[in-house]
Design a protein around this motif. Structure first.
Motif, PDB file in Angstrom:
ATOM      1  N   GLY A  97       4.179  10.133  -9.473  1.00 24.34           N
ATOM      2  CA  GLY A  97       3.567  10.322 -10.789  1.00 24.34           C
ATOM      3  C   GLY A  97       2.979  11.709 -10.988  1.00 24.34           C
ATOM      4  N   ARG A  98       2.686  12.409  -9.906  1.00 27.25           N
ATOM      5  CA  ARG A  98       2.169  13.775 -10.026  1.00 27.25           C
ATOM      6  C   ARG A  98       3.266  14.762 -10.405  1.00 27.25           C
ATOM      7  NH1 ARG A  98      -2.870  14.948  -7.913  1.00 27.25           N
ATOM      8  NH2 ARG A  98      -2.145  17.062  -7.534  1.00 27.25           N
ATOM      9  N   PHE A  99       4.532  14.387 -10.192  1.00 26.93           N
ATOM     10  CA  PHE A  99       5.638  15.304 -10.431  1.00 26.93           C
ATOM     11  C   PHE A  99       6.535  14.920 -11.598  1.00 26.93           C
ATOM     12  CE2 PHE A  99       4.470  15.639  -5.968  1.00 26.93           C
ATOM     13  CZ  PHE A  99       4.198  16.990  -5.887  1.00 26.93           C
ATOM     14  N   THR A 100       6.597  13.638 -11.917  1.00 24.97           N
ATOM     15  CA  THR A 100       7.437  13.189 -13.027  1.00 24.97           C
ATOM     16  C   THR A 100       6.888  11.890 -13.594  1.00 24.97           C
ATOM     17  OG1 THR A 100       9.685  12.616 -13.710  1.00 24.97           O
ATOM     18  CG2 THR A 100       9.052  11.925 -11.531  1.00 24.97           C
ATOM     19  N   ASP A 101       7.182  11.638 -14.862  1.00 27.37           N
ATOM     20  CA  ASP A 101       6.811  10.356 -15.454  1.00 27.37           C
ATOM     21  C   ASP A 101       8.057   9.516 -15.739  1.00 27.37           C
ATOM     22  OD1 ASP A 101       7.794  11.908 -17.471  1.00 27.37           O
ATOM     23  OD2 ASP A 101       6.113  11.611 -18.834  1.00 27.37           O
ATOM     24  N   ASP A 102       9.170   9.861 -15.101  1.00 26.81           N
ATOM     25  CA  ASP A 102      10.446   9.156 -15.258  1.00 26.81           C
ATOM     26  C   ASP A 102      10.393   7.847 -14.462  1.00 26.81           C
ATOM     27  OD1 ASP A 102      13.025   8.249 -15.393  1.00 26.81           O
ATOM     28  OD2 ASP A 102      13.960  10.160 -14.837  1.00 26.81           O
ATOM     29  N   GLN A 103      10.124   6.742 -15.146  1.00 28.55           N
ATOM     30  CA  GLN A 103       9.970   5.442 -14.512  1.00 28.55           C
ATOM     31  C   GLN A 103      11.278   4.956 -13.882  1.00 28.55           C
ATOM     32  OE1 GLN A 103       6.876   4.464 -14.407  1.00 28.55           O
ATOM     33  NE2 GLN A 103       7.300   2.683 -13.167  1.00 28.55           N
ATOM     34  N   GLU A 104      12.398   5.262 -14.499  1.00 26.48           N
ATOM     35  CA  GLU A 104      13.706   4.862 -13.963  1.00 26.48           C
ATOM     36  C   GLU A 104      13.960   5.528 -12.606  1.00 26.48           C
ATOM     37  OE1 GLU A 104      18.318   5.541 -15.185  1.00 26.48           O
ATOM     38  OE2 GLU A 104      16.932   5.010 -16.802  1.00 26.48           O
ATOM     39  N   TYR A 105      13.640   6.814 -12.529  1.00 27.54           N
ATOM     40  CA  TYR A 105      13.780   7.548 -11.261  1.00 27.54           C
ATOM     41  C   TYR A 105      12.900   6.927 -10.180  1.00 27.54           C
ATOM     42  CZ  TYR A 105      13.079  11.239  -7.822  1.00 27.54           C
ATOM     43  OH  TYR A 105      12.971  11.942  -6.647  1.00 27.54           O
ATOM     44  N   LEU A 106      11.648   6.610 -10.528  1.00 25.35           N
ATOM     45  CA  LEU A 106      10.716   6.012  -9.582  1.00 25.35           C
ATOM     46  C   LEU A 106      11.255   4.688  -9.043  1.00 25.35           C
ATOM     47  CD1 LEU A 106       7.992   5.733  -8.135  1.00 25.35           C
ATOM     48  CD2 LEU A 106       7.109   4.714 -10.255  1.00 25.35           C
ATOM     49  N   GLU A 107      11.705   3.822  -9.940  1.00 20.55           N
ATOM     50  CA  GLU A 107      12.210   2.518  -9.519  1.00 20.55           C
ATOM     51  C   GLU A 107      13.425   2.652  -8.597  1.00 20.55           C
ATOM     52  OE1 GLU A 107      10.716  -0.353  -9.962  1.00 20.55           O
ATOM     53  OE2 GLU A 107       9.130   0.651 -11.108  1.00 20.55           O
ATOM     54  N   LYS A 108      14.325   3.574  -8.935  1.00 15.78           N
ATOM     55  CA  LYS A 108      15.515   3.794  -8.113  1.00 15.78           C
ATOM     56  C   LYS A 108      15.126   4.277  -6.716  1.00 15.78           C
ATOM     57  CE  LYS A 108      18.616   7.263  -7.722  1.00 15.78           C
ATOM     58  NZ  LYS A 108      19.001   8.532  -8.101  1.00 15.78           N
ATOM     59  N   GLU A 109      14.209   5.234  -6.656  1.00 15.30           N
ATOM     60  CA  GLU A 109      13.788   5.764  -5.363  1.00 15.30           C
ATOM     61  C   GLU A 109      13.040   4.725  -4.533  1.00 15.30           C
ATOM     62  OE1 GLU A 109      14.568   8.724  -3.862  1.00 15.30           O
ATOM     63  OE2 GLU A 109      15.942   8.832  -5.549  1.00 15.30           O
ATOM     64  N   VAL A 151       0.843  -1.196   0.000  1.00 10.70           N
ATOM     65  CA  VAL A 151       0.000   0.000   0.000  1.00 10.70           C
ATOM     66  C   VAL A 151       0.876   1.243   0.000  1.00 10.70           C
ATOM     67  CG1 VAL A 151      -1.734   1.313   1.285  1.00 10.70           C
ATOM     68  CG2 VAL A 151      -1.934  -1.174   1.098  1.00 10.70           C
ATOM     69  N   ALA A 152       1.935   1.242   0.820  1.00 12.75           N
ATOM     70  CA  ALA A 152       2.867   2.377   0.855  1.00 12.75           C
ATOM     71  C   ALA A 152       3.532   2.574  -0.508  1.00 12.75           C
ATOM     72  CB  ALA A 152       3.921   2.162   1.934  1.00 12.75           C
ATOM     73  N   LYS A 153       3.879   1.481  -1.168  1.00 11.70           N
ATOM     74  CA  LYS A 153       4.495   1.560  -2.502  1.00 11.70           C
ATOM     75  C   LYS A 153       3.524   2.170  -3.507  1.00 11.70           C
ATOM     76  CE  LYS A 153       6.859  -1.282  -5.942  1.00 11.70           C
ATOM     77  NZ  LYS A 153       7.344  -2.630  -6.259  1.00 11.70           N
ATOM     78  N   ARG A 154       2.254   1.778  -3.431  1.00 11.18           N
ATOM     79  CA  ARG A 154       1.233   2.324  -4.327  1.00 11.18           C
ATOM     80  C   ARG A 154       1.032   3.826  -4.085  1.00 11.18           C
ATOM     81  NH1 ARG A 154      -2.588  -1.508  -3.335  1.00 11.18           N
ATOM     82  NH2 ARG A 154      -3.834  -0.106  -2.082  1.00 11.18           N
ATOM     83  N   ILE A 155       1.025   4.230  -2.808  1.00 10.23           N
ATOM     84  CA  ILE A 155       0.881   5.650  -2.469  1.00 10.23           C
ATOM     85  C   ILE A 155       2.063   6.442  -3.011  1.00 10.23           C
ATOM     86  CG2 ILE A 155       0.907   7.304  -0.553  1.00 10.23           C
ATOM     87  CD1 ILE A 155      -0.668   5.143   1.060  1.00 10.23           C
ATOM     88  N   CYS A 156       3.278   5.944  -2.788  1.00  6.49           N
ATOM     89  CA  CYS A 156       4.485   6.645  -3.255  1.00  6.49           C
ATOM     90  C   CYS A 156       4.522   6.723  -4.777  1.00  6.49           C
ATOM     91  CB  CYS A 156       5.738   5.950  -2.729  1.00  6.49           C
ATOM     92  SG  CYS A 156       5.963   6.122  -0.952  1.00  6.49           S
TER      93      CYS A 156
END
Length: 87
Positions: free
Chosen positions: A49-61, A39-44
Motif C-alpha cells: 500500500g505504500r507503493f501502489t493502490d492497485d488492489q488487483e495487483y495486491l491480490e495477485k501477488e 500477520v504476514a499477509k497484513r504486513i505485506c
C-alpha cells in the motif's frame, strides 16, 4: 543476537546556503520470524500500500507469493535518535 537499524529520514540543502538537516534513529532489539500467515499477509498488504493502490495487483501477488514470503519482526529493546539542524 543483537541488531542495529539506522535510517536517514531527511537531508535538505538549499541553493543559497549549505545547511544540513538530518534526523536519524538507531534501534537495538531482537529479530524473530513471523510465523502467523495472517500477520504476514497484513504486513505485506501494508507494505504494498505504500507503493501502489492497485488492489488487483495486491491480490495477485498475495495469491502467488505469500506462501514463499518470510517476514521478520523486531522487538525494540532500546532506541535512540538525533536531529542535526545546521542552518
Amino acid at each position: 543476537m543483537m541488531f542495529r537499524k539506522m535510517r536517514r529520514f531527511k537531508q535538505q540543502v538549499s541553493e543559497e546556503e549549505w545547511a544540513l538537516n538530518i534526523k536519524s534513529v538507531i534501534a537495538f532489539g531482537r529479530i524473530s520470524l513471523v510465523e502467523d500467515e495472517e500477520v504476514a499477509k497484513r504486513i505485506c498488504t501494508h507494505l504494498v500500500g505504500r507503493f501502489t493502490d492497485d488492489q488487483e495487483y495486491l491480490e495477485k501477488e498475495l495469491k502467488n507469493a505469500l506462501p514463499r514470503v518470510q517476514c521478520l519482526a523486531m522487538g525494540i529493546e532500546y532506541m535512540t535518535g538525533k536531529l542535526v539542524n545546521e542552518s
